[in-house]
Design a protein around this motif. Structure first.
Motif, short mmCIF file in Angstrom:
data_model
loop_
_atom_site.label_atom_id
_atom_site.label_comp_id
_atom_site.label_asym_id
_atom_site.label_seq_id
_atom_site.Cartn_x
_atom_site.Cartn_y
_atom_site.Cartn_z
N THR A 25 0.35 6.77 2.13
CA THR A 25 -0.81 7.58 2.50
C THR A 25 -2.06 6.73 2.74
O THR A 25 -3.17 7.26 2.79
N GLY A 26 -1.91 5.42 2.87
CA GLY A 26 -3.03 4.56 3.20
C GLY A 26 -3.91 4.17 2.03
O GLY A 26 -5.13 4.09 2.15
N TYR A 27 -3.30 3.91 0.89
CA TYR A 27 -4.02 3.56 -0.32
C TYR A 27 -3.48 2.23 -0.80
O TYR A 27 -2.32 2.13 -1.18
N ASN A 39 0.86 -1.18 0.00
CA ASN A 39 0.00 0.00 0.00
C ASN A 39 0.90 1.23 0.00
O ASN A 39 2.08 1.15 0.28
N TYR A 99 -2.69 -3.55 3.84
CA TYR A 99 -3.40 -3.03 5.01
C TYR A 99 -4.56 -2.11 4.66
O TYR A 99 -5.39 -1.83 5.50
N TYR A 100 -4.62 -1.64 3.41
CA TYR A 100 -5.67 -0.72 3.00
C TYR A 100 -6.31 -1.15 1.69
O TYR A 100 -6.33 -0.39 0.71
#
Length: 180
Positions: A110-112, A107, A146-147
């Protein structure tokens, strides 16, 4: 180096769409790896590469495999559809990607993450476009996205580059119309 905008299907020589070997700090974007009898893409002994907005679909094995010597790679914004026998419902026997090194990031910072057609819920409440549980990556190293995304950010395999062709043709008609 950069590898962009390729549509790679069955390769008779090795049954793999793309093989990236001993590469470093490359950007691999907007590629479609589909219908290969083995894998969509292998990354072998390659460090520090970034894979974004690629589509891995309907490959007989994993859509993407990272070898033991492939580390510090970032894989995000990609779409995985029906690889390794995966259907629309998650089955741990049919995980769509493999990371044998385990030291890669599935990922963005930035959480993408990536889109996995068999892992699109639960999301929320409130919904934010990110599945609330990580997607496990095969390989025995504990790698996870994780995202994971609830919708695909990449080109849908069934449509390929057709939307781009339509846009180009419309632009040509507008230019011809203005010139005449």
């Amino acid at each position: 180096g950069t590898l962009t905008t390729n549509e790679l299907e069955y390769d008779v020589a090795n049954g793999i769409g793309i093989v990236l070997s001993s590469a470093g700090n490359s950007n691999i974007t907007y590629n479609i790896c589909s219908h290969n009898p083995f894998r969509g893409m292998d990354i072998d002994n390659s460090v520090g590469n970034e894979l974004t907005y690629n589509v891995f679909s309907d490959n007989g094995g994993y859509g993407l495999t990272l070898s033991l010597g492939s580390t510090l790679n970032k894989i995000w914004g990609n779409s995985f559809y029906r690889n390794n026998g995966a259907g629309d419902t998650y089955n741990p026997s049919h995980i769509q990607a493999q990371d044998l090194a385990g030291n890669n990031q599935w990922n963005s910072s930035t959480g993408y993450g990536n889109y996995w057609n068999d892992w699109t819920t639960p999301d929320g409440p409130p919904p934010d476009g990110i599945v609330d549980q990580p997607y496990n990556i095969a390989g025995g190293k504990g790698a996870k996205d994780y995202y994971p995304l609830t919708t695909s950010p990449a080109v849908i395999p069934e449509f390929g580059m057709m939307p781009m062709v339509v846009v180009v043709l419309l632009a040509m008609f507008v230019l011809v119309g203005e010139a005449g």
